[in-house]
Write a protein that holds these residues in place. Structure first.
Motif, PDB file in Angstrom:
ATOM      1  N   LYS A 245       0.808  -1.217   0.000  1.00  0.00           N
ATOM      2  CA  LYS A 245       0.000   0.000   0.000  1.00  0.00           C
ATOM      3  C   LYS A 245       0.843   1.269   0.000  1.00  0.00           C
ATOM      4  N   GLY A 246       2.140   1.134  -0.258  1.00  0.00           N
ATOM      5  CA  GLY A 246       2.969   2.336  -0.317  1.00  0.00           C
ATOM      6  C   GLY A 246       4.418   2.040  -0.003  1.00  0.00           C
ATOM      7  N   SER A 247       5.215   3.079  -0.063  1.00  0.00           N
ATOM      8  CA  SER A 247       6.638   2.967   0.239  1.00  0.00           C
ATOM      9  C   SER A 247       6.973   3.980   1.330  1.00  0.00           C
ATOM     10  N   ALA A 248       8.240   4.299   1.474  1.00  0.00           N
ATOM     11  CA  ALA A 248       8.668   5.199   2.554  1.00  0.00           C
ATOM     12  C   ALA A 248       8.389   6.655   2.174  1.00  0.00           C
ATOM     13  N   THR A 249       7.129   7.030   2.208  1.00  0.00           N
ATOM     14  CA  THR A 249       6.738   8.368   1.776  1.00  0.00           C
ATOM     15  C   THR A 249       6.991   9.438   2.845  1.00  0.00           C
ATOM     16  N   LEU A 250       6.643   9.139   4.081  1.00  0.00           N
ATOM     17  CA  LEU A 250       6.737  10.155   5.139  1.00  0.00           C
ATOM     18  C   LEU A 250       8.184  10.457   5.506  1.00  0.00           C
ATOM     19  N   SER A 251       8.987   9.411   5.687  1.00  0.00           N
ATOM     20  CA  SER A 251      10.394   9.645   6.020  1.00  0.00           C
ATOM     21  C   SER A 251      11.145  10.260   4.850  1.00  0.00           C
ATOM     22  N   THR A 252      10.750   9.899   3.617  1.00  0.00           N
ATOM     23  CA  THR A 252      11.366  10.519   2.444  1.00  0.00           C
ATOM     24  C   THR A 252      11.042  11.999   2.381  1.00  0.00           C
ATOM     25  N   ALA A 253       9.787  12.344   2.658  1.00  0.00           N
ATOM     26  CA  ALA A 253       9.381  13.753   2.662  1.00  0.00           C
ATOM     27  C   ALA A 253      10.148  14.531   3.725  1.00  0.00           C
ATOM     28  N   TYR A 254      10.294  13.922   4.898  1.00  0.00           N
ATOM     29  CA  TYR A 254      11.058  14.579   5.967  1.00  0.00           C
ATOM     30  C   TYR A 254      12.497  14.816   5.530  1.00  0.00           C
ATOM     31  N   ALA A 255      13.137  13.780   4.970  1.00  0.00           N
ATOM     32  CA  ALA A 255      14.536  13.904   4.558  1.00  0.00           C
ATOM     33  C   ALA A 255      14.703  14.947   3.463  1.00  0.00           C
ATOM     34  N   ALA A 256      13.773  14.960   2.512  1.00  0.00           N
ATOM     35  CA  ALA A 256      13.849  15.935   1.419  1.00  0.00           C
ATOM     36  C   ALA A 256      13.650  17.353   1.927  1.00  0.00           C
ATOM     37  N   SER A 257      12.750  17.518   2.892  1.00  0.00           N
ATOM     38  CA  SER A 257      12.546  18.860   3.459  1.00  0.00           C
ATOM     39  C   SER A 257      13.776  19.308   4.230  1.00  0.00           C
ATOM     40  N   ARG A 258      14.407  18.374   4.920  1.00  0.00           N
ATOM     41  CA  ARG A 258      15.636  18.702   5.649  1.00  0.00           C
ATOM     42  C   ARG A 258      16.716  19.193   4.696  1.00  0.00           C
TER      43      ARG A 258
END
Length: 342
Positions: A245-258
């Protein structure tokens, strides 16, 4: 739903950690793929950044709703959306363009399967960037990063518009994971942990340098190898846990924002900002692209800090990753050649 009260608490905390006090005239940041699984939480995190005065969201569909939703978050950042296949207006004039567009990894999907679809997405973006705004800093999140960053650079190079300092492959998630796991192993707050990560952004090409971690790790080679494997397979763990149902979307978003926050701080003139990214590199013979710690500046990469001192075990891991990286890089280069870009 995130309440207004919670956002008031979160915004200053995020800003204090990753963003210095901003000038009145902030930056314009564009997110390509803003309505996706990574794009939506990433856009929320960027909306909270006081250094951004205008946030542009682009996607093929659904982006008007995402923009309307985010426009109700109580920050002064102006929201603008663009939809459809043409993203030239969204890119033109932006200071930073962040690209999470493309399909996520699914159970059983190989990197070659992922590349077939996502390479075209990134290729189309690079063609538009070369025509409309080659001076922007581009942060590429789309996977497989090892191959699609060469796609972007090759397109810009063939157009005579490449500034390699400004094309950053977001391997930051590997650093984030390594820091979290180091914090767990040493009973340290992860925000105070640091592990340099080199190589690439897939499986065995991800090499955390535990020998230079802070705080220091006192583990046997066997336990260190297990910890390295945990970092390398973290994405697969998330894909399996989400059961298709998905991949590492939330942690990826956090890392990209960082990473985006750090880039903006450096663009404003803040010094001594170091992040690991996958970039065009001449650090190691035979590798045109490599993830290493980078000193960021006003124009993107100010200085590549290289591999630095690594121990024998880390050297073995790196040498084992070289051939894989070379294959990944060639895959991206060959894709652009097949397009007969002039």
């Amino acid at each position: 739903m995130i309440s207004a009260k919670l956002l008031r608490v979160l915004a200053p905390k995020i800003a204090r950690r990753y963003s210095s006090e901003c000038a009145k005239d902030g930056f314009t940041v564009t997110v390509i793929g803003a309505a996706g699984g990574v794009g939506q939480p990433l856009s929320l995190l960027l909306k909270l950044n006081p250094a951004i005065s205008e946030l542009r969201l682009h996607d093929l569909v659904d982006v008007p709703g995402v923009t309307a939703d985010l426009s109700h978050v109580e920050t002064s950042c102006k929201m603008v959306f663009f939809t459809g296949t043409d993203h030239s207006e969204a890119i033109c004039g932006a200071d930073v363009v962040v690209v999470p567009a493309g399909v996520p990894r699914k159970p059983g999907m190989s990197r070659s399967d992922l590349f077939t679809t996502n390479a075209q997405v990134v290729y189309d973006f690079a063609v538009v960037m070369a025509k409309t705004n080659p001076g922007a800093i581009a942060i590429i999140i789309t996977n497989p990063v090892n191959s699609v960053v060469p796609v972007v650079c090759e397109v810009l190079q063939k157009a005579g518009k490449l500034d390699p300092r400004k094309i950053l492959g977001c391997s930051t998630l590997d650093s984030v994971r390594a820091n979290v796991f180091l914090g767990e192993a040493t009973n340290t707050d992860p925000k105070n942990a640091y592990v340099p990560v080199v190589g690439g952004h897939s499986g065995p090409t991800i090499i955390p340098l535990w020998s230079r971690s802070n705080p220091k790790l006192c583990l046997t080679n066997k336990k260190l190898a297990s910890l390295t494997k945990r970092v390398q397979e973290a994405g697969t763990q998330v894909v399996k846990a989400k059961e298709g149902k998905g991949s590492a979307t939330l942690s990826t978003a956090y890392a990209a924002s960082r990473l985006t926050y750090c880039v903006l701080r450096a663009m404003k003139g803040e010094t001594n900002i170091v992040e690991s990214c996958y970039v065009a590199s001449d650090i190691y013979p035979g590798l045109k692209y490599l993830a290493t710690p980078l000193l960021l500046g006003k124009n993107g990469v100010e200085k590549n800090l290289g591999l630095g001192t690594i121990n024998d075990e880390e050297k073995k891991l790196f040498c084992g990753a070289v051939e894989e990286l070379q294959k990944d890089i060639k895959t991206g280069e060959e894709f652009v050649k097949s397009k007969n870009v002039k």
